[in-house]
Scaffold this motif. Structure first.
Motif, PDB file in Angstrom:
ATOM      1  N   LEU A  46       0.781  -1.298   0.101  1.00  0.00           N
ATOM      2  CA  LEU A  46       0.063  -0.029   0.044  1.00  0.00           C
ATOM      3  C   LEU A  46       0.795   1.314   0.015  1.00  0.00           C
ATOM      4  CD1 LEU A  46      -2.777   1.377  -0.025  1.00  0.00           C
ATOM      5  CD2 LEU A  46      -2.603   1.104   2.575  1.00  0.00           C
ATOM      6  N   GLY A  47       2.006   1.337   0.816  1.00  0.00           N
ATOM      7  CA  GLY A  47       2.771   2.369   0.657  1.00  0.00           C
ATOM      8  C   GLY A  47       3.453   2.739  -0.618  1.00  0.00           C
ATOM      9  N   LEU A  48       3.865   1.490  -1.347  1.00  0.00           N
ATOM     10  CA  LEU A  48       4.148   1.633  -2.653  1.00  0.00           C
ATOM     11  C   LEU A  48       3.254   2.158  -3.563  1.00  0.00           C
ATOM     12  CD1 LEU A  48       6.517  -1.576  -3.156  1.00  0.00           C
ATOM     13  CD2 LEU A  48       7.432   0.731  -3.219  1.00  0.00           C
ATOM     14  N   SER A  49       1.917   1.952  -3.567  1.00  0.00           N
ATOM     15  CA  SER A  49       0.758   2.422  -4.356  1.00  0.00           C
ATOM     16  C   SER A  49       0.535   3.720  -4.310  1.00  0.00           C
ATOM     17  CB  SER A  49      -0.514   1.450  -3.910  1.00  0.00           C
ATOM     18  OG  SER A  49      -0.297   0.040  -4.376  1.00  0.00           O
ATOM     19  N   VAL A  50       0.749   4.175  -2.730  1.00  0.00           N
ATOM     20  CA  VAL A  50       0.599   5.471  -2.489  1.00  0.00           C
ATOM     21  C   VAL A  50       1.660   6.512  -3.403  1.00  0.00           C
ATOM     22  CG1 VAL A  50       0.621   7.297  -0.781  1.00  0.00           C
ATOM     23  CG2 VAL A  50      -0.390   5.267  -0.443  1.00  0.00           C
ATOM     24  N   GLY A  51       3.091   5.810  -3.307  1.00  0.00           N
ATOM     25  CA  GLY A  51       3.899   6.652  -4.094  1.00  0.00           C
ATOM     26  C   GLY A  51       3.691   6.698  -5.630  1.00  0.00           C
ATOM     27  N   VAL A  52       3.128   5.563  -6.000  1.00  0.00           N
ATOM     28  CA  VAL A  52       2.830   5.534  -7.455  1.00  0.00           C
ATOM     29  C   VAL A  52       1.662   6.652  -7.685  1.00  0.00           C
ATOM     30  CG1 VAL A  52       1.480   4.195  -9.201  1.00  0.00           C
ATOM     31  CG2 VAL A  52       3.221   3.169  -7.846  1.00  0.00           C
ATOM     32  N   LEU A  53       0.410   6.681  -6.603  1.00  0.00           N
ATOM     33  CA  LEU A  53      -0.614   7.602  -6.888  1.00  0.00           C
ATOM     34  C   LEU A  53      -0.189   9.102  -6.980  1.00  0.00           C
ATOM     35  CD1 LEU A  53      -3.595   7.981  -7.319  1.00  0.00           C
ATOM     36  CD2 LEU A  53      -4.011   7.933  -4.852  1.00  0.00           C
ATOM     37  N   GLY A  54       0.764   9.256  -5.932  1.00  0.00           N
ATOM     38  CA  GLY A  54       1.519  10.593  -5.730  1.00  0.00           C
ATOM     39  C   GLY A  54       2.207  11.039  -7.175  1.00  0.00           C
ATOM     40  N   GLY A  55       2.770  10.125  -7.617  1.00  0.00           N
ATOM     41  CA  GLY A  55       3.394  10.452  -9.001  1.00  0.00           C
ATOM     42  C   GLY A  55       2.785  10.700 -10.055  1.00  0.00           C
ATOM     43  N   PHE A  56       1.687   9.942 -10.203  1.00  0.00           N
ATOM     44  CA  PHE A  56       0.568  10.271 -11.033  1.00  0.00           C
ATOM     45  C   PHE A  56      -0.095  11.920 -11.012  1.00  0.00           C
ATOM     46  CE2 PHE A  56       0.551   5.659 -12.283  1.00  0.00           C
ATOM     47  CZ  PHE A  56       0.674   6.057 -13.641  1.00  0.00           C
ATOM     48  N   VAL A  57      -0.090  12.089  -9.760  1.00  0.00           N
ATOM     49  CA  VAL A  57      -0.868  13.272  -9.283  1.00  0.00           C
ATOM     50  C   VAL A  57       0.215  14.533  -9.720  1.00  0.00           C
ATOM     51  CG1 VAL A  57      -1.616  14.756  -7.488  1.00  0.00           C
ATOM     52  CG2 VAL A  57      -2.331  12.665  -7.606  1.00  0.00           C
ATOM     53  N   ARG A  58       1.395  14.132  -9.178  1.00  0.00           N
ATOM     54  CA  ARG A  58       2.476  15.352  -9.627  1.00  0.00           C
ATOM     55  C   ARG A  58       2.538  15.593 -11.137  1.00  0.00           C
ATOM     56  NH1 ARG A  58       7.802  14.720  -6.171  1.00  0.00           N
ATOM     57  NH2 ARG A  58       7.785  16.961  -7.171  1.00  0.00           N
ATOM     58  N   ARG A  59       2.440  14.457 -12.097  1.00  0.00           N
ATOM     59  CA  ARG A  59       2.646  14.459 -13.203  1.00  0.00           C
ATOM     60  C   ARG A  59       1.307  15.152 -13.978  1.00  0.00           C
ATOM     61  NH1 ARG A  59       5.809  10.984 -16.532  1.00  0.00           N
ATOM     62  NH2 ARG A  59       5.288  11.178 -18.628  1.00  0.00           N
TER      63      ARG A  59
END
Length: 291
Positions: A46-59
């Motif tokens: 879940l922590g890795l998934s949050v990082g992925v989601l944060g990356g998409f938001v920033r992108r």
């Protein structure tokens, strides 16, 4: 998060790295710390998934900012282009009228001097000087408007006086104009008045250039919701060299950009060349013209 958010790196690369991270976490717990159990795997994944989601938001945020900047630059470019087109249209109108008229006057002066008609040549020279002075003043006004654009303001102007002056200038250059006014002229928005005056100016200049000494029929029709200009000139017996076409193009641009809309139709028919320019004075008229 960093890989996915970076616009110069393919988004799939960050996703692959995240997937590999989940596999390593789950495999590491299963091999090295099986006592942590499934909950630990889910928490770390879940922590890795949050990082992925944060990356998409920033992108997405960065892409949105780039798109907004692109739109802003396109708007600036559109304003600059519109300004250049307006300046070119004004300078064309001024130069076509003044320089074209000067050419006619100088040809007439030359013919009068050869015939020994000194007094008439002097009168023509006076008219040429006046035409040159008016053309220079108009050119200076156009340049001044480019250097120091005025704030937009709405004023009403009656174009009749300016139209009468153009007709007198055409007659002074040896042309003849039959004028018909249907309805009472009145003050209209400045943009409409300018469009009508420039249309008359361009039409008379074209008549002098393409059909010299031919009679011109000019009519103005005033209605509550519109004003219509018609200028008709006989076609010359011999084909005349074509110009750049910027005059009629500029005329159409003027009328189509009016507050309530407008249109220009020009073409040859039955041995005549006719220009019909109509400017709407109300929203209802503009909608009717659009249909």
């Amino acid at each position: 998060m960093l890989l996915i958010a970076h616009l110069e790196i393919p988004v799939w690369l960050g996703s692959v790295v995240a997937g590999v991270g989940v596999v390593l976490v789950c495999g590491g717990i299963a091999v090295l710390a099986p006592n942590l159990g499934v909950n630990a795997m889910l928490t770390m994944s879940l922590g890795l998934s949050v990082g992925v989601l944060g990356g998409f938001v920033r992108r997405a945020t960065r892409l949105s900012a780039l798109e907004a900047e692109k739109v802003r630059e396109e708007r600036i470019l559109a304003r600059e282009t519109a300004g250049r087109i307006a300046l070119a249209r004004d300078l064309h109108d001024v130069l076509a009228h003044s320089l074209g008229g000067l050419t006619v006057q100088l040809d007439a002066i030359d013919a009068l001097l050869e015939a020994g008609r000194i007094d008439e040549a002097r009168t023509r020279a006076t008219e040429a000087r006046r035409l040159a002075a008016h053309g220079l003043a108009d050119a200076r006004s156009a340049v001044a408007a480019l250097r120091e654009p005025s704030l937009p303001h709405e004023t009403d102007t009656d174009p009749s006086a300016a139209v009468d002056e153009l007709i007198r200038a055409h007659q002074a250059l040896g042309g003849s104009v039959a004028v018909n006014v249907d309805g009472a002229s009145r003050a209209v928005p400045e943009a409409v008045a300018t469009a009508v005056v420039r249309a008359v100016q361009e039409s008379l200049s074209n008549a002098r250039r393409h059909a010299p000494r031919s009679p011109v029929a000019l009519s103005l029709e005033w209605r509550d919701d519109r004003v219509t200009l018609r200028v008709t000139t006989p076609l010359p017996a011999e084909p005349q060299p074509r110009g750049g076409g910027y005059g009629l193009t500029g005329m159409r641009e003027r009328f189509e950009s009016l507050p309530f809309g407008g249109s220009v139709h020009a073409g040859a028919r039955d041995g005549e060349f006719q220009v019909v320019a109509e400017a709407a004075l109300t929203t209802r008229s503009a909608q009717k013209g659009g249909r």
